[in-house]
Design an enzyme around this catalytic site. Structure first.
Site, PDB file in Angstrom:
ATOM      1  N   ASN A 121       8.212  -5.600  -1.049  1.00 34.22           N
ATOM      2  CA  ASN A 121       8.113  -4.426  -0.185  1.00 34.22           C
ATOM      3  C   ASN A 121       6.646  -4.369   0.225  1.00 34.22           C
ATOM      4  OD1 ASN A 121       8.056  -2.060   1.195  1.00 34.22           O
ATOM      5  ND2 ASN A 121       9.044  -0.822  -0.404  1.00 34.22           N
ATOM      6  N   ALA A 143       3.319  -0.886   4.728  1.00 34.68           N
ATOM      7  CA  ALA A 143       2.783  -0.936   6.100  1.00 34.68           C
ATOM      8  C   ALA A 143       2.330  -2.349   6.498  1.00 34.68           C
ATOM      9  CB  ALA A 143       1.642   0.054   6.245  1.00 34.68           C
ATOM     10  N   PRO A 165       0.795  -1.229   0.000  1.00 34.74           N
ATOM     11  CA  PRO A 165       0.000   0.000   0.000  1.00 34.74           C
ATOM     12  C   PRO A 165       0.828   1.280   0.000  1.00 34.74           C
ATOM     13  CG  PRO A 165      -0.067  -1.074   2.149  1.00 34.74           C
ATOM     14  CD  PRO A 165       0.558  -2.045   1.206  1.00 34.74           C
ATOM     15  N   ASN A 166       0.323   2.237  -0.756  1.00 31.23           N
ATOM     16  CA  ASN A 166       0.868   3.599  -0.844  1.00 31.23           C
ATOM     17  C   ASN A 166       2.154   3.710  -1.653  1.00 31.23           C
ATOM     18  OD1 ASN A 166      -1.214   4.794   0.832  1.00 31.23           O
ATOM     19  ND2 ASN A 166      -0.259   3.687   2.517  1.00 31.23           N
ATOM     20  N   TYR A 213      11.294   8.733   1.121  1.00 27.87           N
ATOM     21  CA  TYR A 213      11.231   7.684   0.102  1.00 27.87           C
ATOM     22  C   TYR A 213      11.881   8.051  -1.236  1.00 27.87           C
ATOM     23  CZ  TYR A 213       7.945   5.709   3.452  1.00 27.87           C
ATOM     24  OH  TYR A 213       7.387   5.202   4.589  1.00 27.87           O
ATOM     25  N   HIS A 251      12.876  -2.686   1.836  1.00 27.82           N
ATOM     26  CA  HIS A 251      12.275  -1.387   2.152  1.00 27.82           C
ATOM     27  C   HIS A 251      13.169  -0.289   1.618  1.00 27.82           C
ATOM     28  CE1 HIS A 251       9.427  -3.342   4.776  1.00 27.82           C
ATOM     29  NE2 HIS A 251      10.436  -4.047   5.255  1.00 27.82           N
ATOM     30  N   GLU A 298      12.693  -9.672   1.643  1.00 29.32           N
ATOM     31  CA  GLU A 298      11.974  -8.483   2.120  1.00 29.32           C
ATOM     32  C   GLU A 298      12.821  -7.240   1.845  1.00 29.32           C
ATOM     33  OE1 GLU A 298      11.168  -8.608   6.350  1.00 29.32           O
ATOM     34  OE2 GLU A 298      10.630  -6.487   6.409  1.00 29.32           O
ATOM     35  N   ARG A 351       5.118  11.055  -2.429  1.00 22.28           N
ATOM     36  CA  ARG A 351       4.886  10.694  -1.026  1.00 22.28           C
ATOM     37  C   ARG A 351       6.165  10.884  -0.197  1.00 22.28           C
ATOM     38  NH1 ARG A 351       4.690   4.520   1.197  1.00 22.28           N
ATOM     39  NH2 ARG A 351       4.139   5.043   3.329  1.00 22.28           N
ATOM     40  N   ARG A 406      13.461   4.580  12.340  1.00 24.50           N
ATOM     41  CA  ARG A 406      12.234   5.371  12.299  1.00 24.50           C
ATOM     42  C   ARG A 406      11.375   5.087  13.542  1.00 24.50           C
ATOM     43  NH1 ARG A 406       9.522   4.821   6.591  1.00 24.50           N
ATOM     44  NH2 ARG A 406       8.355   6.567   7.470  1.00 24.50           N
TER      45      ARG A 406
END
Ligand code: DQA
Length: 146
Positions: A73, A76, A9-10, A22, A99, A97, A17, A106
């Site tokens: 990725n 969330a 998502p996103n 990012y 990111h 995985e 964004r 963070r």
């Protein structure tokens, strides 16, 4: 070798964004970059993005037998989705995985990954290069498998 890149998502909003976190590349820019790198290594790269957890679960399930690796990725959903973890484990998929951001530097809720235990390993914090490193991880893992 066939690699499926799954984006959660996103990530369709990349480019606009929170660029300070990012970066300024869009998801299409990243896909183009990965495809170019993949071509040079004789890898067929396929991309899928969804804002819906169930669609990502279905993609993971369907990837079994069709792809050698999944680079994911989960955005969330990384931090919440037992369903995605179960899908990776249940389908017997080899997953990496990734990111863009360093999730350990963070908010504390980003430090936990529900899917990490089901994945070969995790790459985070290298911006768009995390996708290239994810691809490299698959290439090296396949070589070391032989
Ligand atoms: C992300 C990190 C996640 O914590 C976040 O929810 C995202 C993007 C990353 O690529 O840095 O949406 O997966």
């Amino acid at each position: 070798m066939k690699v499926l890149f799954l984006n959660g998502p996103n990530l369709n909003l990349l480019g606009q964004r929170e660029p300070e976190i990012y970066g300024s590349l869009t998801l299409t820019d990243i896909e183009d970059m990965v495809r170019e790198h993949a071509n040079r290594h004789n890898v067929e790269a396929t991309f899928f993005q969804s804002n819906h957890e169930g669609e990502l679960v279905t993609q993971v399930q369907q990837s079994a037998g069709s792809y050698d690796y999944v680079v994911i990725n989960a955005a969330a959903y990384t931090h919440t989705s037992i369903a995605l973890k179960d899908a990776i484990t249940g389908a017997g998929v080899k997953a990496v995985e990734i990111h863009l951001s360093n999730v350990h530097a963070r908010e504390s809720y980003r430090e936990n990954s529900m899917i990490a235990k089901a994945c070969i390993g995790c790459i985070n914090g290298f911006g768009a290069s995390s996708y290239i490193l994810g691809l490299e991880a698959c290439i090296l893992h396949q070589k070391s498998d032989r």
